[in-house]
Design a protein around this motif. Structure first.
Motif, mmCIF file in Angstrom:
data_model
loop_
_atom_site.group_PDB
_atom_site.id
_atom_site.type_symbol
_atom_site.label_atom_id
_atom_site.label_comp_id
_atom_site.label_asym_id
_atom_site.label_seq_id
_atom_site.Cartn_x
_atom_site.Cartn_y
_atom_site.Cartn_z
ATOM 1 N N CYS A 125 0.835 -1.207 0.000
ATOM 2 C CA CYS A 125 0.000 0.000 0.000
ATOM 3 C C CYS A 125 0.862 1.246 0.000
ATOM 4 N N ASN A 126 1.910 1.248 0.803
ATOM 5 C CA ASN A 126 2.798 2.409 0.863
ATOM 6 C C ASN A 126 3.490 2.673 -0.474
ATOM 7 N N GLU A 127 3.803 1.604 -1.210
ATOM 8 C CA GLU A 127 4.406 1.763 -2.535
ATOM 9 C C GLU A 127 3.480 2.554 -3.464
ATOM 10 N N LEU A 128 2.221 2.172 -3.498
ATOM 11 C CA LEU A 128 1.280 2.863 -4.386
ATOM 12 C C LEU A 128 1.063 4.298 -3.928
ATOM 13 N N ILE A 129 0.912 4.495 -2.621
ATOM 14 C CA ILE A 129 0.695 5.850 -2.103
ATOM 15 C C ILE A 129 1.902 6.741 -2.395
ATOM 16 N N ALA A 130 3.101 6.185 -2.274
ATOM 17 C CA ALA A 130 4.315 6.973 -2.505
ATOM 18 C C ALA A 130 4.452 7.420 -3.954
ATOM 19 N N HIS A 131 3.885 6.655 -4.886
ATOM 20 C CA HIS A 131 4.023 6.967 -6.313
ATOM 21 C C HIS A 131 2.769 7.597 -6.899
ATOM 22 N N GLU A 132 1.842 7.997 -6.059
ATOM 23 C CA GLU A 132 0.568 8.548 -6.545
ATOM 24 C C GLU A 132 0.769 9.740 -7.472
ATOM 25 N N GLU A 133 1.678 10.626 -7.117
ATOM 26 C CA GLU A 133 1.831 11.878 -7.869
ATOM 27 C C GLU A 133 2.444 11.682 -9.249
ATOM 28 N N GLN A 134 3.172 10.586 -9.477
ATOM 29 C CA GLN A 134 3.806 10.405 -10.786
ATOM 30 C C GLN A 134 2.907 9.675 -11.776
ATOM 31 N N ILE A 135 1.725 9.258 -11.324
ATOM 32 C CA ILE A 135 0.776 8.567 -12.197
ATOM 33 C C ILE A 135 -0.010 9.597 -13.002
ATOM 34 N N ALA A 136 -0.170 9.352 -14.288
ATOM 35 C CA ALA A 136 -0.951 10.246 -15.163
ATOM 36 C C ALA A 136 -2.425 9.859 -15.039
ATOM 37 N N TRP A 137 -3.109 10.482 -14.100
ATOM 38 C CA TRP A 137 -4.523 10.170 -13.861
ATOM 39 C C TRP A 137 -5.398 10.793 -14.933
ATOM 40 N N ASN A 138 -6.335 10.019 -15.455
ATOM 41 C CA ASN A 138 -7.266 10.542 -16.456
ATOM 42 C C ASN A 138 -8.409 11.307 -15.820
ATOM 43 N N SER A 139 -8.711 10.970 -14.556
ATOM 44 C CA SER A 139 -9.782 11.678 -13.861
ATOM 45 C C SER A 139 -9.525 11.651 -12.371
ATOM 46 N N GLU A 140 -9.967 12.702 -11.698
ATOM 47 C CA GLU A 140 -9.841 12.759 -10.247
ATOM 48 C C GLU A 140 -10.736 11.724 -9.573
ATOM 49 N N GLU A 141 -11.812 11.361 -10.235
ATOM 50 C CA GLU A 141 -12.715 10.347 -9.685
ATOM 51 C C GLU A 141 -12.017 8.990 -9.599
ATOM 52 N N THR A 142 -11.324 8.625 -10.672
ATOM 53 C CA THR A 142 -10.585 7.368 -10.659
ATOM 54 C C THR A 142 -9.476 7.414 -9.628
ATOM 55 N N ALA A 152 -7.686 2.579 2.521
ATOM 56 C CA ALA A 152 -8.560 1.791 3.386
ATOM 57 C C ALA A 152 -7.949 0.429 3.695
ATOM 58 N N LEU A 153 -7.282 -0.171 2.706
ATOM 59 C CA LEU A 153 -6.609 -1.447 2.938
ATOM 60 C C LEU A 153 -5.487 -1.287 3.955
ATOM 61 N N ARG A 154 -4.736 -0.199 3.843
ATOM 62 C CA ARG A 154 -3.685 0.047 4.834
ATOM 63 C C ARG A 154 -4.293 0.225 6.220
ATOM 64 N N ALA A 155 -5.416 0.923 6.278
ATOM 65 C CA ALA A 155 -6.091 1.129 7.563
ATOM 66 C C ALA A 155 -6.559 -0.189 8.157
ATOM 67 N N LEU A 156 -7.102 -1.065 7.325
ATOM 68 C CA LEU A 156 -7.558 -2.368 7.806
ATOM 69 C C LEU A 156 -6.404 -3.168 8.405
ATOM 70 N N CYS A 157 -5.275 -3.156 7.726
ATOM 71 C CA CYS A 157 -4.115 -3.895 8.226
ATOM 72 C C CYS A 157 -3.636 -3.328 9.558
ATOM 73 N N TYR A 158 -3.526 -2.026 9.635
ATOM 74 C CA TYR A 158 -3.046 -1.422 10.875
ATOM 75 C C TYR A 158 -4.060 -1.587 12.017
ATOM 76 N N PHE A 159 -5.336 -1.580 11.692
ATOM 77 C CA PHE A 159 -6.353 -1.765 12.737
ATOM 78 C C PHE A 159 -6.253 -3.159 13.346
ATOM 79 N N ASP A 160 -6.037 -4.153 12.504
ATOM 80 C CA ASP A 160 -5.829 -5.510 13.024
ATOM 81 C C ASP A 160 -4.581 -5.556 13.907
#
Length: 576
Positions: A125-142, A152-160
């Motif tokens: 999860c941290n890998e994807l979050i760390a690279h969020e800004e370099q992704i060419a997003w087609n829409s803010e919704e996506t 949310a997945l990271r939150a679930l893991c940490y909550f457990d």
């Protein structure tokens, strides 16, 4: 910059048997190899990385070596189940069940694979979050959808993790460091903020329930709001204070639950038994005409499922075996009898007899939740003798909501029975130890209703009534669903709501945390006691001491190997 290889193993779901749909969002190539130098550029890359995050979350339950994942640990620590398994097995489940290292002094790494699996999932999860800004997003919704799911997945893991161990290292970036533990509040701040992000950025239209065939398993805006409530109730109860995170108040949490209810996306399945494969599946016929499966199972992704952890059917140990590995632990020990629909297993989590007695007459949840080995005839069958003689902590009861299923067929000429399917009874072939694929339901709509009632909704009485009335719904002679004459309305007090949670969510991994958030001393008083059992057919006693729980503040053992590897940076929890 180092080019780390990224392996994303898909959760390819088996859309078979009673649930014939597939989850398209997990139907990707089984392995994709990329490097940080050529990845995280497009929305497609982000989606593939997100699938890897879901797989990491699932691996916290499906990886070999886990004690059985967070679910089984939750059941073992509660007052619902005892350790069980075989009389010659190591006593690791008993250590967890009794909060007592003396049950098996050498078992010092019971949760090691769980610890490793959770941090591996967080890293993805941290890998994807760390690279969020370099992704060419087609829409803010996506962007909001994918990153909301990831957070949310990271939150679930940490909550457990923070519930299990209390004091844990915190990573919000993809690094490998020997970090000390942080205060739980720091972890909860991340959990609350991640779930808030998901609730605010995943559009309500992202994964409509009307298209459950493709959307089942995704974290939705509504799932995030429901999870926020679960975290809030545990945090405020266990720590006795309000969160310091902006936007997290009792009023905002309740409003989130009311949003879920008002959405119209979810409803209670009309009959409780139909939520669970084993409670709603049977086989009819005879040796001459053959046997056919009959079922009223509501299916995967049914209208009550707000969030489920998905597992897939697999036929071999090919390295991608993402079956529900802990389910076989729950199966009846060494069953060797054509007592369909149940399959065999390792006999863990034998049910405390107090749970059978907790239900009032007419409450359909008792027979839907618990296998009564005596009243269902299994205990008296001579073919069950070997399982009985090998069973530890035998009580005559075991869990029905989560258990293995099977199909047996009888040879017309010889009368002999042959096992033809021991995965879930819903498919065919496979290895029963790795091929179980029943969903683990993380959040049900009934939970949303009862949490809203507990938080003081103006509709609290109505919400409680809905859950209780469903529990006392039965079929009349014409097959119509009617409210049982045994039904009695109870007022929506805190005590009644908590008791309803005990009965409604029995054996779903919720009870221990519901007890703990009412106070460690209270939890210990409910769990502690002496219960007569049988070990290998001989009289025995399960003794649980309240001080073993209070001295540890209800927390679990941190793996000793991890403490050693940290060169003493990690500290063991008190009492262990």
């Amino acid at each position: 910059m180092n080019n780390y290889k990224i392996y994303m193993i898909a959760l390819g779901l088996a859309g078979m048997g009673l649930a014939s749909c597939t989850a398209d969002f997990l139907d990707v190539e089984s392995k994709v190899e990329s490097t940080t130098g050529n990845f995280y550029q497009t929305e497609s890359d982000a989606y593939r990385a997100l699938i890897g995050c879901y797989d990491g979350w699932q691996c916290t339950n499906s990886n070999p070596g886990n004690i059985g994942g967070f679910y089984m640990a939750s059941e073992l620590m509660a007052d619902e189940c005892f350790g069980g398994t075989g009389i010659s097995d190591v006593g690791n489940y008993q250590v967890v069940d009794r909060f007592d290292q003396a049950q098996s002094p050498s078992e010092l790494n019971i949760f090691e694979q769980d610890w490793i699996s959770y941090y591996a999932a967080v890293y993805r999860c941290n890998e994807l979050i760390a690279h969020e800004e370099q992704i060419a997003w087609n829409s803010e919704e996506t962007r909001g959808t994918y990153m909301g799911e990831c957070r949310a997945l990271r939150a679930l893991c940490y909550f457990d993790m923070v519930r299990l161990w209390g004091n844990i290292p915190l990573f919000t970036e993809p690094v490998n460091e020997n970090r000390p533990q942080v205060e739980p509040d720091e972890v909860y701040n991340v959990i609350f903020n991640d779930l808030l992000y998901a609730a605010e950025n995943i559009p309500a239209s992202a994964y409509p329930k009307s298209d459950a065939a493709n959307n089942d398993g995704h974290i939705t805006q509504y799932a995030a709001k429901a999870l926020l409530a679960r975290v809030y109730l545990f945090y405020t109860g266990y720590y006795g204070k309000e969160p310091s995170v902006e936007g997290v108040t009792k009023a905002s949490i309740l409003q989130g639950l009311e949003d879920v209810i008002a959405s119209g996306e979810y409803a209670l399945v009309p009959q409780f038994k139909n939520l669970w494969p084993a409670a709603s599946t049977w086989w009819e016929g005879n040796a001459a005409s053959g046997y056919t499966q009959q079922s009223t199972y509501a299916g995967r992704g049914n209208e009550e499922t707000v969030l489920a952890m998905k597992f897939n059917y697999t036929s071999d140990y090919n390295g991608n075996a993402d079956g529900n590995r802990w389910l076989v632990n729950m199966g009846i020990r060494s069953i060797n009898v054509y007592w369909t629909p149940y399959g065999r297993g390792w006999g863990a989590c034998t049910v405390n007899p107090n749970m059978w007695m907790a239900y009032n007459t007419g409450d359909t949840r008792r027979e839907a939740s618990i296998i009564n080995l005596v009243s269902e005839g299994i205990a008296d069958d001579p073919n069950y003798e070997n399982g009985y003689k090998d069973q530890r902590d035998y009580t005559g009861y075991t869990v029905k909501k989560y258990t293995t299923l099977s199909k047996w067929e009888q040879n017309e000429s010889t009368g002999e029975w042959t096992l033809t399917d021991e995965t879930t009874g819903l498919g065919s072939g496979g290895d029963y130890m790795i091929s179980q694929y029943q969903d683990f339901v993380v959040m049900r709509y009934a939970d949303v209703l009862l949490m809203a009632a507990e938080l003081g909704s103006p509709n609290a009485q109505e919400y409680l009534n809905q859950v209780r009335q469903r529990a006392f719904t039965e079929e009349d002679e014409e097959g119509n669903l009617v409210l049982s004459t045994y039904y009695r309305q109870v007022s929506a007090t805190q005590a009644n709501i908590m008791n309803e949670r005990r009965l409604e969510f029995a054996f779903e991994g919720q009870r221990y945390w519901d007890l703990l958030r009412q106070g460690v001393d209270y939890a210990a008083s409910q769990i502690a006691g002496n219960t007569s059992v049988e070990n290998g057919g001989n009289p025995g006693t399960v003794s649980i001491t309240a001080s073993n729980i209070t001295n540890k503040q209800g927390l679990s053992q941190i793996p000793n190997n991890q403490i050693t590897l940290s060169n003493g940076v990690l500290k063991q929890n008190a009492g262990w």
